[in-house]
Design a protein around this motif. Structure first.
Motif, short mmCIF file in Angstrom:
data_model
loop_
_atom_site.label_atom_id
_atom_site.label_comp_id
_atom_site.label_asym_id
_atom_site.label_seq_id
_atom_site.Cartn_x
_atom_site.Cartn_y
_atom_site.Cartn_z
N GLU A 92 52.12 42.66 34.32
CA GLU A 92 52.23 42.74 35.78
C GLU A 92 50.89 43.21 36.33
OE1 GLU A 92 54.52 45.24 39.33
OE2 GLU A 92 55.03 45.58 37.22
N VAL A 93 50.31 42.42 37.22
CA VAL A 93 49.02 42.76 37.81
C VAL A 93 49.25 43.16 39.27
CG1 VAL A 93 46.67 42.01 38.31
CG2 VAL A 93 47.85 41.13 36.29
N VAL A 94 49.21 44.46 39.53
CA VAL A 94 49.30 44.95 40.91
C VAL A 94 47.97 44.72 41.62
CG1 VAL A 94 49.78 46.95 42.37
CG2 VAL A 94 50.99 46.66 40.17
N ALA A 95 46.88 45.05 40.93
CA ALA A 95 45.52 44.82 41.41
C ALA A 95 44.64 44.66 40.19
CB ALA A 95 45.04 45.98 42.27
N PRO A 96 43.65 43.76 40.23
CA PRO A 96 42.82 43.56 39.03
C PRO A 96 41.94 44.77 38.75
CG PRO A 96 41.94 42.35 40.91
CD PRO A 96 43.28 42.88 41.35
N LEU A 97 41.71 45.02 37.46
CA LEU A 97 40.72 46.01 37.07
C LEU A 97 39.34 45.39 37.24
CD1 LEU A 97 42.40 47.35 33.81
CD2 LEU A 97 42.52 48.31 36.12
N THR A 104 42.42 54.85 33.36
CA THR A 104 43.23 55.61 32.42
C THR A 104 44.41 54.75 31.98
OG1 THR A 104 42.63 57.76 33.34
CG2 THR A 104 44.69 57.65 32.10
N ARG A 105 44.58 54.65 30.68
CA ARG A 105 45.72 53.92 30.12
C ARG A 105 46.70 54.92 29.53
NH1 ARG A 105 44.41 50.77 24.92
NH2 ARG A 105 44.66 52.88 24.09
N GLU A 130 50.32 51.48 30.83
CA GLU A 130 50.10 51.53 32.28
C GLU A 130 48.63 51.90 32.53
OE1 GLU A 130 52.90 54.48 33.51
OE2 GLU A 130 54.58 53.06 33.54
N TYR A 131 47.96 51.06 33.29
CA TYR A 131 46.55 51.26 33.60
C TYR A 131 46.42 51.67 35.07
CZ TYR A 131 45.62 48.54 29.33
OH TYR A 131 45.58 48.07 28.03
N ASP A 132 45.75 52.80 35.29
CA ASP A 132 45.53 53.21 36.68
C ASP A 132 44.08 53.63 36.88
OD1 ASP A 132 45.06 56.21 36.82
OD2 ASP A 132 46.92 56.18 35.68
N ARG A 133 43.65 53.55 38.11
CA ARG A 133 42.31 54.02 38.49
C ARG A 133 42.49 54.92 39.70
NH1 ARG A 133 40.56 47.96 40.20
NH2 ARG A 133 41.99 47.75 41.96
N GLY A 134 41.94 56.11 39.59
CA GLY A 134 42.09 57.07 40.68
C GLY A 134 43.52 57.45 40.96
N LEU A 137 48.32 52.93 40.21
CA LEU A 137 48.68 51.97 39.18
C LEU A 137 48.11 50.59 39.52
CD1 LEU A 137 50.41 51.60 36.57
CD2 LEU A 137 52.28 50.88 38.09
N ALA A 138 47.45 49.96 38.52
CA ALA A 138 46.85 48.65 38.73
C ALA A 138 47.49 47.58 37.86
CB ALA A 138 45.34 48.71 38.48
N VAL A 139 47.70 47.88 36.58
CA VAL A 139 48.20 46.89 35.63
C VAL A 139 49.25 47.54 34.75
CG1 VAL A 139 47.60 45.43 33.64
CG2 VAL A 139 46.06 45.55 35.62
#
Length: 286
Positions: A92-97, A104-105, A130-134, A137-139
Motif C-alpha cells: 500500500e503506497v500512501v505517499a512515495p518515499l 523509519t521502518r 511500515e515505513y514512515d518519514r517524520g 506513514l508512507a508505505v
C-alpha cells in the motif's frame, strides 16, 4: 511432522530501522534491467517496491546458517532443517518515499500458521513493514513466506501446471510486455543489491543437491518488481497505490521470463513463455 510444536513460545518483538534514502541502489537496479534510472537526485520518488533496496539487514557472517540465511533471524521460525520459500505479498503506497528522506521502518510478525497440504507440512509466516518519514506513514508492505522442514537432498515437488493465459482477442489492444533473461550474473547482482545470501540463487551444487531444485532460482522479489515494471514503463502517468502478488511456481536461471499485462486492467503475470505463470499480481491505481 507436527511443526506447530516448534512454534510454542515463539513471539518475536517488532524491530525498527532508520536510514536515509540515497540514489545509488535505484541506479544500480535500473542498470540491471538495462534501463535509464527513474531516480536521479534529491526529492525524486522511488517507484513502488524499489524501497526494498534500502534499510537492509546485515547479519554477521558468523550468524549465517548452512542455507546462507541467518540461522536465528528475528522472524525466522525455529524449525528443524528449515527451508524457505517466498510466497508473495501486498503493498500500500500512501505517499512515495523520496531520495534524501529519513525513513523509519517498523517490522512486526503478523502471523505464523502451520498448514498441511499436498506438498506436506508447512508454516506460513507473514511479516508487516511500515515505513514512515517524520512520523507520517508512507508505505505499508506485507511479505508472506512458506517454511518447511525438509532434509537435505529431498527433491521439491513443484505445483501442478495450470492453463496458460489466452492471447488477447482480435481487436483488443496488445498486452504490455517486459522481458528479462535471468542468467547467473543477473541473479548475483540482484542478490548483492538486496544483501540476500540465500544459496539457492548462486550456488548450483547446493540448490540441486541440498534444496532439491533443478537449477538456480530466480528471486521472488525480482519477479514482483518485473510485474510492476509494466505500469511503470507503459502507464507512467498512472500512480500505483496498491499491489498484491502471489508466487505460484519457481523460475530458474537460463530461461527468459516475460511479464505481461493488459492496458485496460490491473491483472499482471510473469513467467517463462509457453509455461504456466511463475507469479501473478493485481495493481491498483489512484
Amino acid at each position: 511432522m507436527d511443526l506447530a510444536e516448534h512454534l510454542t513460545g515463539w513471539a518475536p518483538e517488532p524491530v525498527e530501522t532508520t536510514a536515509r534514502i540515497d540514489v545509488w541502489p535505484s541506479g544500480a537496479f535500473a542498470a540491471l534491467l538495462d534501463e535509464p534510472s527513474p531516480v536521479r537526485g534529491a526529492g525524486d520518488p522511488l517507484p513502488p517496491l524499489w524501497h526494498g533496496f534500502h534499510l537492509l539487514d546485515h547479519p554477521a557472517q558468523a550468524d549465517l546458517g548452512d542455507d546462507g540465511h541467518p540461522a536465528h533471524g528475528r522472524f525466522l521460525p525455529p524449525l528443524p532443517d528449515r527451508r524457505r520459500m517466498f510466497a508473495g505479498g501486498r503493498l500500500e503506497v500512501v505517499a512515495p518515499l523520496r531520495v534524501d528522506d529519513l525513513v523509519t521502518r517498523r517490522s512486526s510478525l503478523v502471523s505464523a500458521t502451520p498448514k498441511s497440504g499436498r506438498s506436506g507440512a508447512m508454516v506460513f509466516v507473514t511479516v508487516r513493514h511500515e515505513y514512515d518519514r517524520g512520523g507520517v506513514l508512507a508505505v505499508v508492505e506485507e511479505h508472506d513466506f512458506a517454511y518447511r522442514s525438509q532434509p537435505a537432498g529431498v527433491a521439491r515437488g513443484l505445483p501442478p501446471t495450470a492453463p496458460v493465459a489466452p492471447e488477447p482477442a482480435a481487436g483488443e489492444p496488445g498486452p504490455w510486455q517486459v522481458r528479462l533473461d535471468p542468467d547467473e550474473a543477473v541473479l548475483f547482482r540482484f542478490s548483492a543489491l538486496t544483501y540476500n545470501t540465500h544459496r539457492i540463487h548462486y550456488d548450483h551444487p547446493y540448490v540441486t543437491h541440498v534444496e532439491g531444485y533443478p537449477g538456480l532460482v530466480v528471486h521472488g522479489p525480482l519477479l514482483a518488481l518485473l510485474l510492476l515494471e509494466l505500469p511503470r514503463r507503459f502507464a507512467p502517468e498512472r500512480r500505483v497505490t496498491g499491489f498484491s502478488y502471489r508466487l505460484q511456481r519457481p523460475a530458474f536461471a537460463g530461461a527468459p521470463v516475460v511479464a505481461v499485462g493488459a492496458p485496460h486492467g490491473g491483472d499482471l503475470t510473469v513467467g517463462v513463455p509457453g509455461q504456466p505463470p511463475s507469479a501473478s499480481g493485481t495493481v491498483t491505481f489512484a
